[in-house]
Design a protein around this motif. Structure first.
Motif, PDB file in Angstrom:
ATOM      1  N   TRP A  25      -3.374  -7.830  -7.039  1.00 25.32           N
ATOM      2  CA  TRP A  25      -1.950  -7.487  -7.075  1.00 25.32           C
ATOM      3  C   TRP A  25      -1.566  -6.856  -5.730  1.00 25.32           C
ATOM      4  N   SER A  26      -0.272  -6.759  -5.472  1.00 28.36           N
ATOM      5  CA  SER A  26       0.247  -6.140  -4.246  1.00 28.36           C
ATOM      6  C   SER A  26       1.299  -5.108  -4.603  1.00 28.36           C
ATOM      7  N   TYR A  27       1.550  -4.197  -3.664  1.00 24.40           N
ATOM      8  CA  TYR A  27       2.640  -3.238  -3.809  1.00 24.40           C
ATOM      9  C   TYR A  27       3.083  -2.769  -2.436  1.00 24.40           C
ATOM     10  N   TYR A  28       4.177  -2.004  -2.391  1.00 22.95           N
ATOM     11  CA  TYR A  28       4.795  -1.557  -1.143  1.00 22.95           C
ATOM     12  C   TYR A  28       4.789  -0.040  -1.038  1.00 22.95           C
ATOM     13  N   PRO A  29       3.673   0.584  -0.707  1.00 25.43           N
ATOM     14  CA  PRO A  29       3.697   2.049  -0.571  1.00 25.43           C
ATOM     15  C   PRO A  29       4.554   2.467   0.630  1.00 25.43           C
ATOM     16  N   GLY A  30       5.330   3.518   0.448  1.00 28.07           N
ATOM     17  CA  GLY A  30       6.148   4.031   1.541  1.00 28.07           C
ATOM     18  C   GLY A  30       7.440   3.281   1.754  1.00 28.07           C
ATOM     19  N   GLY A  31       7.717   2.276   0.957  1.00 24.95           N
ATOM     20  CA  GLY A  31       8.928   1.482   1.151  1.00 24.95           C
ATOM     21  C   GLY A  31      10.157   2.089   0.519  1.00 24.95           C
ATOM     22  N   ASP A  32       9.971   2.790  -0.566  1.00 28.20           N
ATOM     23  CA  ASP A  32      11.080   3.391  -1.288  1.00 28.20           C
ATOM     24  C   ASP A  32      10.561   4.682  -1.909  1.00 28.20           C
ATOM     25  N   PRO A  33      11.008   5.833  -1.425  1.00 28.37           N
ATOM     26  CA  PRO A  33      10.463   7.106  -1.916  1.00 28.37           C
ATOM     27  C   PRO A  33      10.574   7.279  -3.423  1.00 28.37           C
ATOM     28  N   TYR A  34      11.669   6.821  -4.027  1.00 27.18           N
ATOM     29  CA  TYR A  34      11.819   6.982  -5.474  1.00 27.18           C
ATOM     30  C   TYR A  34      10.840   6.094  -6.236  1.00 27.18           C
ATOM     31  N   GLU A  35      10.680   4.850  -5.767  1.00 29.43           N
ATOM     32  CA  GLU A  35       9.700   3.971  -6.411  1.00 29.43           C
ATOM     33  C   GLU A  35       8.283   4.498  -6.243  1.00 29.43           C
ATOM     34  N   ASP A  36       7.985   5.108  -5.098  1.00 28.62           N
ATOM     35  CA  ASP A  36       6.664   5.720  -4.915  1.00 28.62           C
ATOM     36  C   ASP A  36       6.444   6.817  -5.946  1.00 28.62           C
ATOM     37  N   LEU A  37       7.472   7.597  -6.219  1.00 33.28           N
ATOM     38  CA  LEU A  37       7.386   8.674  -7.202  1.00 33.28           C
ATOM     39  C   LEU A  37       7.253   8.110  -8.616  1.00 33.28           C
ATOM     40  N   ALA A  38       8.045   7.116  -8.941  1.00 38.68           N
ATOM     41  CA  ALA A  38       8.058   6.553 -10.294  1.00 38.68           C
ATOM     42  C   ALA A  38       6.882   5.617 -10.557  1.00 38.68           C
ATOM     43  N   GLY A  39       6.422   4.918  -9.544  1.00 38.93           N
ATOM     44  CA  GLY A  39       5.385   3.891  -9.713  1.00 38.93           C
ATOM     45  C   GLY A  39       3.978   4.460  -9.653  1.00 38.93           C
ATOM     46  N   PRO A  40       3.076   3.711  -9.110  1.00 33.84           N
ATOM     47  CA  PRO A  40       3.319   2.482  -8.347  1.00 33.84           C
ATOM     48  C   PRO A  40       3.604   1.290  -9.260  1.00 33.84           C
ATOM     49  N   PHE A  41       4.448   0.394  -8.719  1.00 32.92           N
ATOM     50  CA  PHE A  41       4.772  -0.853  -9.384  1.00 32.92           C
ATOM     51  C   PHE A  41       4.109  -1.975  -8.580  1.00 32.92           C
ATOM     52  N   TYR A  42       3.480  -2.905  -9.272  1.00 30.45           N
ATOM     53  CA  TYR A  42       2.717  -3.965  -8.630  1.00 30.45           C
ATOM     54  C   TYR A  42       3.353  -5.325  -8.899  1.00 30.45           C
ATOM     55  N   TYR A  43       2.963  -6.313  -8.081  1.00 28.23           N
ATOM     56  CA  TYR A  43       3.381  -7.688  -8.351  1.00 28.23           C
ATOM     57  C   TYR A  43       2.341  -8.657  -7.814  1.00 28.23           C
ATOM     58  N   ARG A  44       2.398  -9.848  -8.345  1.00 23.70           N
ATOM     59  CA  ARG A  44       1.598 -10.965  -7.839  1.00 23.70           C
ATOM     60  C   ARG A  44       2.356 -12.249  -8.152  1.00 23.70           C
ATOM     61  N   ILE A  45       1.934 -13.319  -7.516  1.00 19.10           N
ATOM     62  CA  ILE A  45       2.511 -14.630  -7.771  1.00 19.10           C
ATOM     63  C   ILE A  45       1.422 -15.456  -8.449  1.00 19.10           C
ATOM     64  N   ASP A  46       1.732 -15.971  -9.628  1.00 10.41           N
ATOM     65  CA  ASP A  46       0.762 -16.824 -10.315  1.00 10.41           C
ATOM     66  C   ASP A  46       1.374 -18.199 -10.522  1.00 10.41           C
ATOM     67  N   GLU A  47       0.749 -19.020 -11.343  1.00 12.55           N
ATOM     68  CA  GLU A  47       1.221 -20.393 -11.542  1.00 12.55           C
ATOM     69  C   GLU A  47       2.621 -20.461 -12.159  1.00 12.55           C
ATOM     70  N   ARG A  48       3.071 -19.386 -12.799  1.00 16.17           N
ATOM     71  CA  ARG A  48       4.411 -19.345 -13.398  1.00 16.17           C
ATOM     72  C   ARG A  48       5.438 -18.678 -12.480  1.00 16.17           C
ATOM     73  N   GLY A  49       4.992 -18.174 -11.339  1.00 16.02           N
ATOM     74  CA  GLY A  49       5.897 -17.495 -10.425  1.00 16.02           C
ATOM     75  C   GLY A  49       5.581 -16.015 -10.340  1.00 16.02           C
ATOM     76  N   PRO A  50       6.546 -15.205  -9.873  1.00 14.47           N
ATOM     77  CA  PRO A  50       6.280 -13.775  -9.709  1.00 14.47           C
ATOM     78  C   PRO A  50       6.192 -13.047 -11.050  1.00 14.47           C
ATOM     79  N   VAL A  51       5.268 -12.102 -11.101  1.00 15.90           N
ATOM     80  CA  VAL A  51       5.140 -11.204 -12.247  1.00 15.90           C
ATOM     81  C   VAL A  51       4.946  -9.798 -11.684  1.00 15.90           C
ATOM     82  N   CYS A  52       5.647  -8.838 -12.250  1.00 17.69           N
ATOM     83  CA  CYS A  52       5.536  -7.435 -11.849  1.00 17.69           C
ATOM     84  C   CYS A  52       4.931  -6.658 -13.006  1.00 17.69           C
TER      85      CYS A  52
END
Length: 153
Positions: A25-52
């Motif tokens: 999976w991937s994520y964006y540390p440091g990209g959005d201070p609020y999301e850093d606080l609330a997350g981390p939130f992850y995503y990847r791309i699979d055969e069906r498309g993006p999934v978070c």
């Protein structure tokens, strides 16, 4: 995450996880201070498309000990930009409208996931919809409009 690499003085850089539960999976540390606080939130791309996804923790709960609505909305906002990433082309963009219906919940330890689609990608606006689930049950359905903006210099 707002569809751009630089927000205020924060720099978002894609980080790919190589070990543990989130390997692949991937994520964006440091990209959005609020999301850093609330997350981390992850995503990847699979055969069906993006999934978070994220794993619900105590910090994500409300007073009734089920998933806080603000957390769900923050996660949905993150998901918007992942779902629309291929049509945003690294353009800076912001959430212009957001509509959501809370239809279920999650608890500590549950995996919370989201899939969605771009309904229409216009020159300056992108229409997105998605469904957040946990244990194969819906938690929130949502739709939103992302507004592409010119970068301020």
């Amino acid at each position: 995450m707002d569809g751009g690499e630089t927000q205020n003085s924060y720099t978002s850089k894609l980080f790919q996880v190589t070990e543990g539960e989130w390997a692949g999976w991937s994520y964006y540390p440091g990209g959005d201070p609020y999301e850093d606080l609330a997350g981390p939130f992850y995503y990847r791309i699979d055969e069906r498309g993006p999934v978070c996804a994220f794993r619900a923790e105590h910090k994500h709960m409300n007073g009734g000990m089920f998933l806080h609505g603000g957390c769900v909305m923050t996660f949905a906002d993150f998901c918007l930009f992942v779902i629309a990433r291929d049509v945003l082309h690294d353009d800076h963009s912001v959430t212009a409208t957001f509509n959501g219906e809370f239809v279920g919940t999650a608890h500590i330890g549950d995996l919370v996931e989201c899939r969605g689609e771009v309904v229409k990608a216009g020159r300056s606006m992108v229409f997105v919809r998605g469904l957040i689930t946990s244990k194969d049950e819906p938690v929130m359905s949502f739709s939103a409009v992302l507004k592409k903006r010119k970068r301020q210099t």
